[in-house]
Design a protein around this motif. Structure first.
Motif, PDB file in Angstrom:
ATOM      1  N   GLN A  61      -7.207   0.464 -15.622  1.00  0.00           N
ATOM      2  CA  GLN A  61      -8.180  -0.621 -15.679  1.00  0.00           C
ATOM      3  C   GLN A  61      -7.579  -1.910 -16.245  1.00  0.00           C
ATOM      4  N   HIS A  62      -6.810  -1.764 -17.320  1.00  0.00           N
ATOM      5  CA  HIS A  62      -6.226  -2.962 -17.929  1.00  0.00           C
ATOM      6  C   HIS A  62      -4.756  -3.123 -17.552  1.00  0.00           C
ATOM      7  N   TYR A  63      -4.450  -2.769 -16.334  1.00  0.00           N
ATOM      8  CA  TYR A  63      -3.156  -2.970 -15.684  1.00  0.00           C
ATOM      9  C   TYR A  63      -2.026  -2.127 -16.268  1.00  0.00           C
ATOM     10  N   ALA A  64      -1.916  -2.096 -17.622  1.00  0.00           N
ATOM     11  CA  ALA A  64      -0.827  -1.351 -18.281  1.00  0.00           C
ATOM     12  C   ALA A  64       0.535  -1.729 -17.711  1.00  0.00           C
ATOM     13  N   LEU A  65       0.730  -3.008 -17.443  1.00  0.00           N
ATOM     14  CA  LEU A  65       2.049  -3.459 -16.988  1.00  0.00           C
ATOM     15  C   LEU A  65       2.996  -3.525 -18.178  1.00  0.00           C
ATOM     16  N   PHE A  66       4.300  -3.448 -17.889  1.00  0.00           N
ATOM     17  CA  PHE A  66       5.289  -3.599 -18.954  1.00  0.00           C
ATOM     18  C   PHE A  66       5.487  -5.094 -19.152  1.00  0.00           C
ATOM     19  N   ARG A  67       5.030  -5.623 -20.268  1.00  0.00           N
ATOM     20  CA  ARG A  67       4.900  -7.075 -20.366  1.00  0.00           C
ATOM     21  C   ARG A  67       6.218  -7.790 -20.568  1.00  0.00           C
ATOM     22  N   ARG A  95      -2.613  -6.395  -8.704  1.00  0.00           N
ATOM     23  CA  ARG A  95      -1.883  -6.139  -7.472  1.00  0.00           C
ATOM     24  C   ARG A  95      -0.454  -5.663  -7.784  1.00  0.00           C
ATOM     25  N   VAL A  96       0.129  -6.244  -8.834  1.00  0.00           N
ATOM     26  CA  VAL A  96       1.461  -5.783  -9.247  1.00  0.00           C
ATOM     27  C   VAL A  96       1.384  -4.316  -9.684  1.00  0.00           C
ATOM     28  N   ALA A  97       0.327  -3.987 -10.445  1.00  0.00           N
ATOM     29  CA  ALA A  97       0.166  -2.603 -10.903  1.00  0.00           C
ATOM     30  C   ALA A  97       0.048  -1.653  -9.708  1.00  0.00           C
ATOM     31  N   LEU A  98      -0.631  -2.123  -8.672  1.00  0.00           N
ATOM     32  CA  LEU A  98      -0.778  -1.307  -7.468  1.00  0.00           C
ATOM     33  C   LEU A  98       0.564  -1.116  -6.771  1.00  0.00           C
ATOM     34  N   ALA A  99       1.314  -2.199  -6.674  1.00  0.00           N
ATOM     35  CA  ALA A  99       2.634  -2.107  -6.037  1.00  0.00           C
ATOM     36  C   ALA A  99       3.539  -1.178  -6.830  1.00  0.00           C
ATOM     37  N   ARG A 100       3.455  -1.273  -8.163  1.00  0.00           N
ATOM     38  CA  ARG A 100       4.274  -0.406  -9.007  1.00  0.00           C
ATOM     39  C   ARG A 100       3.932   1.060  -8.752  1.00  0.00           C
ATOM     40  N   ALA A 101       2.615   1.343  -8.594  1.00  0.00           N
ATOM     41  CA  ALA A 101       2.199   2.726  -8.343  1.00  0.00           C
ATOM     42  C   ALA A 101       2.667   3.204  -6.971  1.00  0.00           C
ATOM     43  N   LEU A 102       2.676   2.273  -5.989  1.00  0.00           N
ATOM     44  CA  LEU A 102       3.056   2.667  -4.632  1.00  0.00           C
ATOM     45  C   LEU A 102       4.569   2.801  -4.464  1.00  0.00           C
ATOM     46  N   ALA A 103       5.319   2.194  -5.384  1.00  0.00           N
ATOM     47  CA  ALA A 103       6.771   2.158  -5.233  1.00  0.00           C
ATOM     48  C   ALA A 103       7.377   3.555  -5.194  1.00  0.00           C
ATOM     49  N   ILE A 104       6.790   4.502  -5.906  1.00  0.00           N
ATOM     50  CA  ILE A 104       7.371   5.846  -5.949  1.00  0.00           C
ATOM     51  C   ILE A 104       6.916   6.680  -4.764  1.00  0.00           C
TER      52      ILE A 104
END
Lengths: 348, 274
Positions: A84-90, A147-156
């Motif tokens: 929900q809150h992206y959890a990107l590596f900042r 969208r970045v979080a989604l791409a990160r999830a799809l990368a694997i």
């Protein structure tokens, strides 16, 4: 790839989050888990991801792509998860964030540098952020971050994609844009997806199938049309949009509303299934008085007060409102066009 | 600065800041430097390159660095367990971390000397193993670790609390192992705070006197901390020599702190948006 959950329960201390839940998601489907907070939908998603361990029970299983994966930890399951809150590596750039899942692979499985670059660039194109590869998450808007979080999830190249309230932290307009975009994306890449949301509009608009959850159980499973038009229970009816509650009895398949609110079976009518007339019509019209007219928006909403003061909400077209030329405190008659009675819930 | 703020007075507060810093910090230090100028360059240089000075400088910087490095690692573990886990006695442990702050340093020095000397509690165990702690550089390091621990823990705690546990989950789901998650995800996120803690522990250690005075034994060329050397000079009424050493330490500390702060500023700035 399909997902199957069988007989899964989860308790936290004394709190029951899931009670004997079973769920099937077909290959390439996008299923929404819809329910109020505390209904267990996020717990179910986290159990599929391996972030939560279900209670040990006979016959309980989590099967992804035909493999029983209950014993595997999150790392080994190869699922995509969007928080929900992206959890990107900042402290990593957009590029590094997306590449992370590839770079942490053991050497023998890791693609070469050029391969990683190529795949990340393709994903950046997919999420329409090609120019922002070297930005840090703090320099992006909420929608871009997700969208970045989604791409990160799809990368694997995950077997399934799990989304936990992915648009929950965004403002209304971005939310709508992004969920349409997600639907188009899903039609393009067809990855089996489970989306958790408490927003019924979101679920109705995006999902192939909706699983409505309440109090640690599944209330109903069906297409958006099924759950909206044929709700299986009072809870589903009330959760999927506004309803008016009347009381009355059922006479040969027709609901007859009584004017006394305390007696009879509960009868549910959606605001757009009520008609307003100036004169009494039909079998049992209800008398009401206009309290408030709200005509901004795609349809006009009229708030009425019934005979005994109970609030009634009616939705109609702007044309119909003009035709009626309603004013505050006008006396009118209300007829239900279609009503729902849940006899199961009416057991004393 | 023309933007409207609810609390006005940028000029006022900046003026006050400069004035206050001057009175409290800069003026005393300025007098220190001024006092040194009573020496000629040749005299000053002779004090600086005196073997006893060089030995004590080397000892001070090395032991301070070692102590700060140990604190950075161990302090991280302490801060981690205090932030991440709930356990009985957590508040008590949290309070114990602050004890080295509150205790008069001389008291800790005496206590440490007592347990690490050859007939002390720990010393009597370690000495037969060939490890001498009291009256060696190792002893000084132990004392400096003692006084520096709270700096690292207190600097790291807010940074670790700020870390979203979902970020670790994200790393795990993406296939990262525990070490990879720690090295690539957690450590970079708290590095600025870790550098801050390290710097403060190091700076404190360089200027430490009380806890070192007993455990070091003050052997010139071997276990003489700079602050002890300065006191020794003062006791011999060599005020100019003492202030010369003081100015030298001032310069070294300033350069080191500036370097570490820039490093920290640089690591933090990279990902905090514009």
């Amino acid at each position: 790839m399909s997902i199957e959950v069988r007989n899964v329960s989860k308790t936290f201390g004394g709190y029951v989050a899931l009670r004997n839940v079973s769920l099937c998601v077909g290959n390439g489907e996008l299923v929404a888990l819809l329910g109020p907070s505390g209904s267990g939908k996020t717990t179910l998603l986290r159990i599929i991801a391996g972030l939560e361990v279900p209670d040990a029970a006979d016959g309980s299983a989590v099967i992804v792509a035909g493999e029983e994966i209950s014993a595997r930890n999150a790392r080994e399951r190869r699922v995509g998860f969007v928080f929900q809150h992206y959890a990107l590596f900042r402290y990593m750039t957009v590029f590094e964030n997306i590449a992370f899942g590839l770079r942490v692979r053991p050497r023998e499985e890791r693609p070469a540098k050029a391969g990683i670059r190529e795949r990340v660039n393709r994903l950046l194109e997919l999420i329409q952020l090609d120019g922002l590869a070297h930005r840090y998450p703090a320099q992006l808007s909420g929608g871009q971050r997700q969208r970045v979080a989604l791409a990160r999830a799809l990368a694997i190249e995950p077997k399934v994609l799990l989304l936990d309230e992915p648009f929950g932290a965004l403002d209304a307009k971005v939310r709508q844009e992004l969920r349409r975009w997600l639907r188009r994306l899903h039609d393009e890449i067809h990855v089996t997806s489970v989306l958790v949301t408490h927003d019924q509009d979101e679920a109705l608009e995006v999902a192939d199938r909706i699983v409505v959850m309440n109090q640690a159980r599944i209330e109903q499973t069906g297409t958006p049309e099924e759950v909206f038009h044929n709700p299986a229970s009072q809870f589903v009816m009330e959760f999927l949009g506004h309803v008016n509650l009347f009381h009355g009895r059922v006479e040969s398949g027709k609901a007859v509303v009584s004017n006394d609110a305390s007696t009879g079976a509960p009868i549910f009518v959606r605001p757009f299934d009520l008609e307003i007339h100036r004169e009494a019509r039909g079998a049992a019209p209800m008398r009401a008085r206009v309290r408030r007219i709200q005509s901004a928006g795609p349809s006009a909403k009229v708030e009425l007060a019934g005979d005994n003061g109970q609030p009634i909400l009616v939705e109609m077209s702007h044309d119909r409102l003009r035709e009626l030329s309603l004013r505050r405190d006008d006396a009118v008659f209300v007829n239900p066009r279609e009503a729902k009675v849940f006899l199961d819930d009416y057991s004393i | 600065m023309a933007r409207h703020r609810f609390i006005p007075g940028f000029g006022l507060t900046l003026g006050f800041t400069v004035f206050y810093l001057s009175v409290i910090v800069l003026v005393p230090l300025w007098f220190l430097v001024l006092r040194t100028t009573s020496l000629s360059w040749a005299q000053f240089w002779a004090i600086v390159v005196d073997p006893r000075t060089l030995a004590s400088l080397r000892l001070t910087l090395l032991t301070s660095f070692a102590a700060a490095a140990v604190n950075a690692v161990m302090g991280f573990l302490v801060a981690w367990s205090l932030v991440r886990y709930q356990f009985p006695g957590k508040r008590a442990i949290d309070a114990i971390v602050d004890l080295p702050f509150a205790l008069p340093t001389a008291v800790s020095g005496i206590a440490l000397t007592a347990i690490y000397s050859s007939n002390g509690w720990l010393g009597s165990v370690l000495e037969p193993l060939g490890i001498k702690v009291a009256f060696t550089p190792l002893g000084i390091t132990v004392a400096l670790i003692f006084i520096g621990l709270p700096f690292v823990v207190r600097a790291l705690q807010p940074a670790l609390e700020d870390l979203d546990p979902a970020v670790e989950e994200a790393a795990a789901i993406l296939g990262a192992g525990r070490w990879q998650t720690f090295l690539r995800v957690i450590l970079p996120a708290v590095t600025p705070a870790l550098i801050t803690g390290f710097t403060m522990a190091f700076a404190r250690a360089v200027g430490e006197y009380g806890s070192v005075v007993f455990i070091s034994g003050n052997m010139p060329l071997k276990t003489e901390h700079v602050s002890l050397l300065i006191i020794a000079k003062l006791e011999q009424f060599d005020y100019a020599g003492a202030t010369a050493l003081g100015s030298l330490m001032l310069a070294i500390s300033f350069v080191l702190l500036l370097a570490i702060n820039s490093l920290q500023w640089w690591t933090a700035r990279r990902y905090q948006g514009n």
